[in-house]
Every structure is written in structure tokens, then in C-alpha cells.
Design an enzyme around this catalytic site. Sequence first.
Site, mmCIF file in Angstrom:
data_model
loop_
_atom_site.group_PDB
_atom_site.id
_atom_site.type_symbol
_atom_site.label_atom_id
_atom_site.label_comp_id
_atom_site.label_asym_id
_atom_site.label_seq_id
_atom_site.Cartn_x
_atom_site.Cartn_y
_atom_site.Cartn_z
ATOM 1 N N ASP A 8 1.010 -1.020 0.056
ATOM 2 C CA ASP A 8 0.231 0.061 0.236
ATOM 3 C C ASP A 8 1.193 1.008 0.035
ATOM 4 O O ASP A 8 2.358 1.043 0.348
ATOM 5 C CB ASP A 8 -0.792 -0.103 1.078
ATOM 6 C CG ASP A 8 -1.716 1.125 1.664
ATOM 7 O OD1 ASP A 8 -2.499 1.769 0.745
ATOM 8 O OD2 ASP A 8 -1.589 1.852 2.892
ATOM 9 N N LEU A 9 0.322 2.362 0.067
ATOM 10 C CA LEU A 9 1.181 3.852 -0.083
ATOM 11 C C LEU A 9 1.003 5.097 0.843
ATOM 12 O O LEU A 9 1.840 4.708 2.078
ATOM 13 C CB LEU A 9 1.056 4.498 -1.489
ATOM 14 C CG LEU A 9 1.780 5.477 -1.777
ATOM 15 C CD1 LEU A 9 2.846 5.227 -2.028
ATOM 16 C CD2 LEU A 9 0.876 6.378 -3.701
ATOM 17 N N ASP A 10 -0.084 5.255 1.306
ATOM 18 C CA ASP A 10 -0.067 5.551 1.683
ATOM 19 C C ASP A 10 -0.224 5.688 3.198
ATOM 20 O O ASP A 10 -1.030 5.144 3.329
ATOM 21 C CB ASP A 10 -1.804 6.492 1.514
ATOM 22 C CG ASP A 10 -1.286 7.517 0.401
ATOM 23 O OD1 ASP A 10 -0.521 8.478 0.128
ATOM 24 O OD2 ASP A 10 -2.612 7.325 -0.186
ATOM 25 N N THR A 16 1.626 10.115 4.371
ATOM 26 C CA THR A 16 0.590 10.532 3.764
ATOM 27 C C THR A 16 -0.968 10.278 4.405
ATOM 28 O O THR A 16 -1.615 10.855 4.454
ATOM 29 C CB THR A 16 0.872 10.330 2.825
ATOM 30 O OG1 THR A 16 0.468 9.788 2.038
ATOM 31 C CG2 THR A 16 1.564 11.487 1.361
ATOM 32 N N LYS A 44 -9.311 5.437 6.348
ATOM 33 C CA LYS A 44 -7.647 4.927 5.781
ATOM 34 C C LYS A 44 -7.929 3.874 4.932
ATOM 35 O O LYS A 44 -8.447 2.834 5.811
ATOM 36 C CB LYS A 44 -7.369 4.264 7.528
ATOM 37 C CG LYS A 44 -6.339 5.718 7.769
ATOM 38 C CD LYS A 44 -5.059 5.188 8.686
ATOM 39 C CE LYS A 44 -4.067 5.448 9.647
ATOM 40 N NZ LYS A 44 -3.600 4.734 10.526
ATOM 41 N N SER A 113 -2.508 0.916 -4.127
ATOM 42 C CA SER A 113 -3.226 2.187 -3.603
ATOM 43 C C SER A 113 -3.800 2.890 -4.012
ATOM 44 O O SER A 113 -4.322 2.622 -5.756
ATOM 45 C CB SER A 113 -1.852 2.931 -3.956
ATOM 46 O OG SER A 113 -3.084 4.480 -3.211
ATOM 47 N N ALA A 114 -5.686 2.775 -3.617
ATOM 48 C CA ALA A 114 -6.646 3.674 -3.437
ATOM 49 C C ALA A 114 -6.934 5.080 -4.366
ATOM 50 O O ALA A 114 -7.820 5.301 -4.620
ATOM 51 C CB ALA A 114 -7.548 3.485 -2.726
ATOM 52 N N LYS A 144 -10.896 -0.808 -1.082
ATOM 53 C CA LYS A 144 -10.345 -1.537 0.114
ATOM 54 C C LYS A 144 -12.284 -1.992 1.191
ATOM 55 O O LYS A 144 -12.175 -0.607 0.761
ATOM 56 C CB LYS A 144 -9.254 -1.460 0.631
ATOM 57 C CG LYS A 144 -8.364 -1.519 -0.436
ATOM 58 C CD LYS A 144 -6.883 -0.557 0.041
ATOM 59 C CE LYS A 144 -6.023 -0.811 -0.864
ATOM 60 N NZ LYS A 144 -4.699 -0.032 -0.650
ATOM 61 N N GLU A 168 -0.142 -2.999 4.584
ATOM 62 C CA GLU A 168 -1.015 -2.314 4.555
ATOM 63 C C GLU A 168 -0.801 -1.573 5.854
ATOM 64 O O GLU A 168 -0.410 -1.883 6.954
ATOM 65 C CB GLU A 168 -1.963 -2.877 4.736
ATOM 66 C CG GLU A 168 -2.702 -2.775 3.224
ATOM 67 C CD GLU A 168 -3.486 -1.496 3.293
ATOM 68 O OE1 GLU A 168 -3.684 -0.912 3.926
ATOM 69 O OE2 GLU A 168 -3.902 -1.496 1.760
ATOM 70 N N ASP A 169 -1.117 -0.693 5.654
ATOM 71 C CA ASP A 169 -1.508 -0.435 7.226
ATOM 72 C C ASP A 169 -3.158 0.667 7.836
ATOM 73 O O ASP A 169 -3.869 1.033 8.683
ATOM 74 C CB ASP A 169 -1.139 1.767 7.596
ATOM 75 C CG ASP A 169 -1.805 2.303 6.740
ATOM 76 O OD1 ASP A 169 -2.271 2.523 5.547
ATOM 77 O OD2 ASP A 169 -1.911 3.851 6.674
HETATM 78 C C1 G6P Z 1 -5.465 6.067 0.234
HETATM 79 C C2 G6P Z 1 -5.589 6.335 1.331
HETATM 80 C C3 G6P Z 1 -7.060 6.791 1.458
HETATM 81 C C4 G6P Z 1 -7.542 7.588 0.953
HETATM 82 C C5 G6P Z 1 -8.000 7.136 -0.821
HETATM 83 C C6 G6P Z 1 -8.139 8.360 -1.573
HETATM 84 O O1 G6P Z 1 -6.166 4.415 0.277
HETATM 85 O O2 G6P Z 1 -5.269 5.656 2.658
HETATM 86 O O3 G6P Z 1 -7.211 8.173 2.919
HETATM 87 O O4 G6P Z 1 -8.608 8.475 0.803
HETATM 88 O O5 G6P Z 1 -6.202 6.381 -0.556
HETATM 89 O O6 G6P Z 1 -6.984 8.832 -2.519
HETATM 90 P P1 G6P Z 1 -6.887 10.018 -3.370
HETATM 91 O O7 G6P Z 1 -5.664 10.798 -3.626
HETATM 92 O O8 G6P Z 1 -7.816 9.382 -4.379
HETATM 93 O O9 G6P Z 1 -8.052 10.676 -2.734
HETATM 94 MG MG MG Z 2 -2.487 2.628 3.730
#
Ligand code: G6P
Ligand code: MG
Length: 221
Positions: A8-10, A16, A44, A113-114, A144, A168-169
Site C-alpha cells: 500500500d502507499l499512504d 501521507t 484509512k 493504492s486506492a 478496500k 498495509e496500515d
Molecule cells: C488511500 C488513502 C485514503 C484515501 C484514498 C483515495 O487509500 O489511504 O485515505 O482516501 O487513498 O485517495 P485520493 O488521493 O484518490 O483521494
Molecule cells: Mg494506507
Amino acid sequence: PLRAVIFDLDGVIADTAVVHRSAWEKLAQEIDAPFDEVLAERMKGVDRRGSLEILLERAPRAYTEAEKDELGERKNRYYREQIGSFGPGNLLPGARHAVEATRNAGLRVGLASASRNAPLLLERLGIADLFDYIVDASTIERSKPDPEIFLAAAAGLGVAPAACLGVEDAAAGIASIRAAGMVAVGVGHREALGEADVVLPGLTAFRIGEFVEDQDRATAE
Ligand code: G6P
Ligand code: MG
């Protein structure tokens, strides 16, 4: 045997999660919606519209679809203002090393990453070239905790889900990994990562060799 790791990224690689959170908090204040830890934790890992729906559960009024589009765009503007100044210094400790060690161990590396801001962020962090496959969030239909995004990453890497490990976090992300039939590594606090197979305080504690050995042992049994 283990053949790929999907990150996962964020909140795992990029610092972030706090930026998404503060952008949502600012929006919450503007629309008089309550915002607390429980809400922040639930949001999250969930995509933009899904997160907004969680925020609006306790908003003082209902919103039309057009208004929701505007709220999502507004939150994204707040988020983009913050990451505009991001660079390699905004990688979380151990992140770059964990990804490189995975590659050096001969495994494939994916990103699930979403976030629609993921490509921009990877460029800014200077790590875009370290991934063999990056899921395009705009092609994912179910957020997710649905397994779709991790399954798409495995398919893109050409690796069976059972030979993948996900990192994942967020609780929603751990549920997604488990539903995809992968080993789930949680980063952060155990309480927030219920179903994780392993919990690490951060990627500085990530040892790819241990996971490769565990998987070899499980396959041999
Ligand atoms: C990640 C983050 C979420 C965020 C989602 C969508 O999954 O953990 O907090 O809502 O991305 O991000 P975006 O940049 O597309 O709004
Ligand atoms: Mg995350």
C-alpha cells in the site's frame, strides 16, 4: 514459495496518511460534521468517495451527488496543496530499503493504492521505477476492504495470490489482503489492524528473508 510483495502507499511507504486525515478534518469542520479518531481510522485506505460517505454519515444534512463531487474535489485540493512540496524526504523510515531488499531477493514488487494521486506521489518520492506493477486506481470498482485491488496487482505481476504478501496500515487494507488469499502484514498498532498475520511497528522492521522462509515452511508442511 513467496514470489511478490504488494505494498500500500499512504501510511506504509509515504508519510501521507496524516495529510489525507488533516484534509478530511478541514472539510469536516467546514460542513459541521463531527470528526474523531474512530472515524479517521475507518476512512484509512478507503477510496475518496467511500471516505466521504463515511464522513457524511453524521453530517447535519444530506448532500446531492453534485455536491458530493464538489466536496471530494475540495478535499483533494487541500490534500494536493500539502503534497505539492513533497520529495524523497517524505518517504517513511525503512520504506525505500524494504522495497529494494524485496527486489534484491528476486521477488516482484507491486503497488495497490486506492489513491488517484499515487502516480504523482511516486514521482515526487523518487521511487516510481522500483515497482514492477502499479494498479491504476481509476480502474478499480470496489474499494478496500474488497479484495479487487490486491487481486488486480497480483494479476498485473503475473503471480498467484497465494504467492503474494500484502503490506498495509489500515484495517480495510488488511481485510482486502486477507480476502485476496494473501499473507497480510500490518504496519502500525495491533488494535487498528485486527486480522493481520504479522504486525510491524514500521518498515524499518521489515525483513524480507523471514517472510520468504515462513512461506517456504508453510508450503513444505
Ligand atoms: C488511500 C488513502 C485514503 C484515501 C484514498 C483515495 O487509500 O489511504 O485515505 O482516501 O487513498 O485517495 P485520493 O488521493 O484518490 O483521494
Ligand atoms: Mg494506507
